[in-house]
Design an enzyme around this catalytic site. Structure first.
Site, PDB file in Angstrom:
ATOM      1  N   ARG A  51      15.765 -15.762   2.608  1.00 44.08           N
ATOM      2  CA  ARG A  51      16.817 -15.880   1.602  1.00 44.08           C
ATOM      3  C   ARG A  51      18.141 -16.317   2.221  1.00 44.08           C
ATOM      4  O   ARG A  51      19.035 -16.788   1.544  1.00 44.08           O
ATOM      5  CB  ARG A  51      17.076 -14.516   0.962  1.00 44.08           C
ATOM      6  CG  ARG A  51      16.093 -14.140  -0.097  1.00 44.08           C
ATOM      7  CD  ARG A  51      16.307 -12.678  -0.410  1.00 44.08           C
ATOM      8  NE  ARG A  51      15.284 -12.207  -1.311  1.00 44.08           N
ATOM      9  CZ  ARG A  51      15.424 -12.166  -2.634  1.00 44.08           C
ATOM     10  NH1 ARG A  51      16.540 -12.551  -3.206  1.00 44.08           N
ATOM     11  NH2 ARG A  51      14.455 -11.726  -3.389  1.00 44.08           N
ATOM     12  N   LYS A 150      -1.245  -8.475   7.590  1.00 42.33           N
ATOM     13  CA  LYS A 150      -1.569  -7.174   7.067  1.00 42.33           C
ATOM     14  C   LYS A 150      -0.284  -6.438   6.701  1.00 42.33           C
ATOM     15  O   LYS A 150       0.750  -6.793   7.248  1.00 42.33           O
ATOM     16  CB  LYS A 150      -2.400  -6.363   8.048  1.00 42.33           C
ATOM     17  CG  LYS A 150      -1.614  -5.906   9.292  1.00 42.33           C
ATOM     18  CD  LYS A 150      -2.398  -4.924  10.102  1.00 42.33           C
ATOM     19  CE  LYS A 150      -2.034  -3.508   9.791  1.00 42.33           C
ATOM     20  NZ  LYS A 150      -0.885  -2.998  10.546  1.00 42.33           N
ATOM     21  N   ASP A 237      -2.676   1.960   8.559  1.00 38.42           N
ATOM     22  CA  ASP A 237      -1.997   1.024   9.463  1.00 38.42           C
ATOM     23  C   ASP A 237      -2.919   0.539  10.583  1.00 38.42           C
ATOM     24  O   ASP A 237      -2.825  -0.605  11.015  1.00 38.42           O
ATOM     25  CB  ASP A 237      -0.763   1.719  10.063  1.00 38.42           C
ATOM     26  CG  ASP A 237       0.086   0.801  10.921  1.00 38.42           C
ATOM     27  OD1 ASP A 237       0.401  -0.306  10.450  1.00 38.42           O
ATOM     28  OD2 ASP A 237       0.425   1.183  12.071  1.00 38.42           O
ATOM     29  N   HIS A 242      -7.622  -2.778  12.374  1.00 39.62           N
ATOM     30  CA  HIS A 242      -7.910  -2.998  13.790  1.00 39.62           C
ATOM     31  C   HIS A 242      -9.123  -2.200  14.276  1.00 39.62           C
ATOM     32  O   HIS A 242     -10.033  -2.734  14.901  1.00 39.62           O
ATOM     33  CB  HIS A 242      -6.710  -2.626  14.661  1.00 39.62           C
ATOM     34  CG  HIS A 242      -5.418  -3.262  14.234  1.00 39.62           C
ATOM     35  ND1 HIS A 242      -5.356  -4.534  13.738  1.00 39.62           N
ATOM     36  CD2 HIS A 242      -4.137  -2.802  14.232  1.00 39.62           C
ATOM     37  CE1 HIS A 242      -4.085  -4.835  13.459  1.00 39.62           C
ATOM     38  NE2 HIS A 242      -3.339  -3.789  13.742  1.00 39.62           N
ATOM     39  N   LYS A 342       0.557   7.558  17.285  1.00 38.35           N
ATOM     40  CA  LYS A 342       1.832   7.149  17.874  1.00 38.35           C
ATOM     41  C   LYS A 342       2.380   8.323  18.676  1.00 38.35           C
ATOM     42  O   LYS A 342       2.063   9.477  18.398  1.00 38.35           O
ATOM     43  CB  LYS A 342       2.806   6.767  16.767  1.00 38.35           C
ATOM     44  CG  LYS A 342       2.277   5.576  15.959  1.00 38.35           C
ATOM     45  CD  LYS A 342       3.386   4.655  15.516  1.00 38.35           C
ATOM     46  CE  LYS A 342       2.872   3.486  14.735  1.00 38.35           C
ATOM     47  NZ  LYS A 342       2.602   2.297  15.558  1.00 38.35           N
TER      48      LYS A 342
HETATM   49  C1  BG6 Z   1       0.223  -3.146  14.034  1.00 40.06           C
HETATM   50  C2  BG6 Z   1       0.641  -1.836  13.461  1.00 40.06           C
HETATM   51  O1  BG6 Z   1      -0.709  -3.776  13.200  1.00 40.06           O
HETATM   52  O2  BG6 Z   1      -0.352  -2.935  15.314  1.00 40.06           O
HETATM   53  C3  BG6 Z   1       1.614  -1.129  14.381  1.00 40.06           C
HETATM   54  O3  BG6 Z   1       1.241  -2.046  12.191  1.00 40.06           O
HETATM   55  C4  BG6 Z   1       1.047  -1.006  15.764  1.00 40.06           C
HETATM   56  O4  BG6 Z   1       1.970   0.143  13.861  1.00 40.06           O
HETATM   57  C5  BG6 Z   1       0.532  -2.361  16.255  1.00 40.06           C
HETATM   58  O5  BG6 Z   1       2.066  -0.539  16.630  1.00 40.06           O
HETATM   59  C6  BG6 Z   1      -0.217  -2.217  17.565  1.00 40.06           C
HETATM   60  O6  BG6 Z   1      -0.499  -3.497  18.073  1.00 40.06           O
HETATM   61  P1  BG6 Z   1      -0.653  -3.742  19.638  1.00 40.06           P
HETATM   62  O7  BG6 Z   1      -1.030  -5.181  19.740  1.00 40.06           O
HETATM   63  O8  BG6 Z   1       0.664  -3.417  20.268  1.00 40.06           O
HETATM   64  O9  BG6 Z   1      -1.730  -2.806  20.112  1.00 40.06           O
END
Ligand code: BG6
Length: 493
Positions: A51, A150, A237, A242, A342
Site C-alpha cells: 500500500r 502458509k 504453525d 512442515h 519455541k
Molecule cells: C515458519 C513458522 O513457517 O517456520 C515459524 O511460521 C518458524 O514460526 C519457522 O519459526 C521455522 O523455519 P526454519 O526454516 O527457521 O526452521
C-alpha cells in the site's frame, strides 16, 4: 563440489506484501543470491507491491537495507547489488480495492509472453481478493502462476474457502503452495537417502523399526509475530505443514518417479492413513505447552504472554507433542512422535529412526547394554546423517560394548554453501516444477487430521502446560513417550 547453475527463462515476479517481513527476510535475499549466481536473465523484473507510496528509488533503498540486514557482508558485492536493485520496482496497490491495479498492469504490459509469478506474501484472508483482481485486470496471462504462503487457512473450512477462491482464477497447475521445509536441502535429501541407496529401503518397515521421532526445536520466541501466532499456535504453525510433510517423506511408499504427482500421490496416501486422534486419546497422545520466563540463548527471556504483550491469559500453545500413527501395512504399530516448540534449549531439527532391539544377545551381561541402532537425519543446523552402531570398546578388559556413530557431516563432506530453501523454491516456480509444493488435496488432508485435535483441545478445555523457556517443554512431554517405554533421543533433548 561444483553446484550447477541452470539459468531460468526471463520472468516477472510480483510480490504482494513487498515491504513485509517475508519479502525482506527471505524472498529478496534469495533472489539476490540467484541473481549473483547469474541464474536470472537480464530482462527479469521484480515488482514489490504494497500500500505504501514508494517510488522505485525508495523501494530499492528498502530492499538494499534488507539485504544488508539479512545477508552476511561478504555476500554483498557492489556490482551485483547494483544489478539486482536495477531489476526492482514498486507499485502501490490496494489489494482489496481498485487503486493501483492499472499501474500494476502497465508495469507488466510488455511481459505478456513471459513467465509471470504472483507471490502472495500477505495474510491469507487477502488471497481470494487479490486473485479476483488479478483476473479482473486481465493479469492472469498464459504463463502466469501464483504462489501461496502458509498458513493456508486456520482449519479445514477456511483452507477450502481459500483454495476455492484461488481456484476460481488459477488452475491447480498454476498454484504453488509453499512449505519452505520442502525446499531445504536436507529435506530433499531424505528422498535421496531412501530411494537412491539400496541399504535402507528393505529395513524401512515395522518389523525392523521400533518408532520414529521428528523434532523441530527452536530457541527463538514469536519474534514480533504475536498477532499471527496467538491465533495459530504450534500445532497449526508447524505440525499441520512442515512436520507432517517430513512425516510423509519418511513414511511414504517409493513413488514411481520424481514427478510432482507421483510424489504427491504417495504423500497424500500417508496423510489419509493417519489415525484420527479424538476423545480420550487427546490427553494420551498430545501435549500442549506454553513458555514462561526463563533463559534461552544465554540470556533471560520473557514469558510468551509478556512477549506478545497480552492483556489477558492466552491458551495458545508454543510447544506441542503428538503421537501419530500411520495405519497401513508398513507402519502399523510404529508410532511417530512429533515434537516442536519455541524457546527450547537448542535449535535442532531432526528425524530419528529408532530400530528394534536385537532379538537375542550372545554377549555377557557385564558387556554393557546394547542400545538399538538409530539413524539420525539432522535437518538443521549441522546438516548430516548419523547411523548409531554398537561396537566393541577397544582394548583389553573383556568384551565391552558401546555405541559409536557413523557420521556424515554435509558441511565437512561437501564444503559448500547451503542455499536457503526459498532460492530453490522460487526457481522451481519459474520453471513450473511443482514437486516441492503442496497440492490442494494434501493441504486439506493435513487439516482433516489436525482439526479433531484442535476441536478436542477446545471441547476438553485442554490448557497448555507451562514450561520454563530454555527447557525441553513440560514434563508431560517426557511422560508421553516414557509411558510407551521409550525416550526422546538425547542429542536433541
Ligand atoms: C515458519 C513458522 O513457517 O517456520 C515459524 O511460521 C518458524 O514460526 C519457522 O519459526 C521455522 O523455519 P526454519 O526454516 O527457521 O526452521
Amino acid at each position: 563440489m561444483t553446484a550447477q547453475i541452470i539459468a531460468v527463462e526471463p520472468f516477472d515476479l510480483v510480490v504482494f506484501g513487498g515491504t513485509g517481513d517475508l519479502a525482506r527476510r527471505k524472498l529478496m535475499p534469495a533472489l539476490y543470491h540467484r541473481d549473483s549466481d547469474q541464474q536470472l536473465a537480464p530482462e527479469t523484473r521484480i515488482i514489490g507491491v504494497s500500500r505504501g507510496d514508494l517510488n522505485r528509488q525508495a523501494y530499492g533503498q528498502l530492499i538494499e537495507a534488507a539485504l544488508h540486514e539479512h545477508l552476511p557482508d561478504a555476500d554483498i558485492e557492489p556490482e551485483r547489488l547494483a544489478r539486482f536493485l536495477d531489476r526492482v520496482d514498486h507499485v502501490a496497490v490496494d489489494a482489496t480495492g481498485e487503486t493501483g491495479w492499472r499501474e500494476l498492469a502497465a508495469a507488466l504490459a510488455d511481459g505478456e509472453d513471459r513467465v509471470r509469478v504472483f507471490y502472495l506474501a500477505t495474510a491469507p484472508g487477502l488471497f481470494g481478493a487479490i486473485c479476483e483482481r488479478i483476473a479482473n485486470f486481465g493479469l492472469n496471462s498464459r504463463k502466469a502462476r501464483v504462489v501461496l504462503e502458509k498458513p493456508i487457512g486456520h482449519d479445514l473450512a477456511s483452507a477450502r474457502a481459500i483454495n476455492d477462491a484461488v481456484g476460481r482464477v488459477f488452475a491447480e497447475e498454476q498454484i504453488f503452495r509453499i512449505d519452505h521445509y520442502l525446499g531445504k536441502e536436507t529435506v530433499q535429501n531424505l528422498m535421496v537417502l531412501r530411494f537412491a541407496n539400496s541399504l535402507f529401503e528393505p529395513l524401512w518397515h515395522r518389523s525392523v523399526i521400533d518408532h520414529v521421532q521428528i523434532t523441530v526445536a527452536e530457541t527463538i520466541g514469536v519474534e514480533g509475530r504475536g498477532g499471527y501466532y496467538d491465533k495459530s499456535g504450534a500445532l497449526r504453525d508447524m505440525v499441520q505443514n512442515h512436520i507432517l510433510q517430513l512425516l510423509c517423506l519418511v513414511a511414504m511408499e517409493p513413488p514411481t518417479s520424481l514427478s510432482a504427482d507421483a510424489v504427491r500421490d504417495e504423500k497424500l496416501k500417508v496423510l489419509n492413513s493417519l489415525k484420527r486422534i479424538t476423545g480420550s486419546d487427546i490427553p494420551q497422545k498430545t501435549v500442549r505447552g506454553q513458555y514462561r520466563a526463563g533463559a534461552s540463548s544465554g540470556g533471560p527471556v520473557p514469558s510468551y504472554l509478556e512477549e506478545i504483550e497480552a492483556s489477558n491469559p492466552s491458551q495458545t500453545e508454543t510447544f506441542v507433542v503428538v503421537k501419530a500413527e500411520v495405519e497401513n501395512w508398513r507402519w502399523a504399530g510404529v508410532p511417530f512422535y512429533l515434537r516442536t516448540g519455541k524457546r527450547l534449549p537448542a535449535r535442532a531439527s531432526e528425524i530419528v529412526i529408532q530400530f528394534r532391539h536385537i532379538p537375542h544377545s550372545i554377549f555377557p551381561a557385564n558387556a554393557n547394554q546394547i542400545t538399538p541402532n538409530r539413524l539420525v537425519v539432522r535437518l538443521q543446523p549441522d546438516e548430516g546423517v548419523k547411523l548409531l552402531l554398537t561396537t566393541k570398546d577397544p582394548g583389553p578388559g573383556g568384551m565391552r560394548l558401546r555405541t559409536a556413530p557413523l557420521n556424515l557431516s554435509f558441511a565437512e563432506t561437501f564444503k559448500t554453501r547451503y542455499p536457503d530453501a526459498y532460492e530453490r523454491l522460487l526457481m522451481d516456480v519459474v520453471r513450473g516444477n511443482p514437486t516441492l509444493f503442496m497440492r490442494r488435496d494434501e493441504v486439506e488432508a493435513a487439516w482433516s487430521w489436525i482439526e479433531p485435535i484442535l476441536d478436542g483441545w477446545a471441547e476438553q478445555g485442554e490448557q497448555p502446560k507451562a514450561y520454563t523457556a530454555g527447557t525441553w517443554g513440560p514434563s508431560a512431554a517426557i511422560a508421553l513417550i516414557e509411558r510407551d517405554g521409550r525416550t526422546w533421543y538425547e542429542e536433541a533433548a
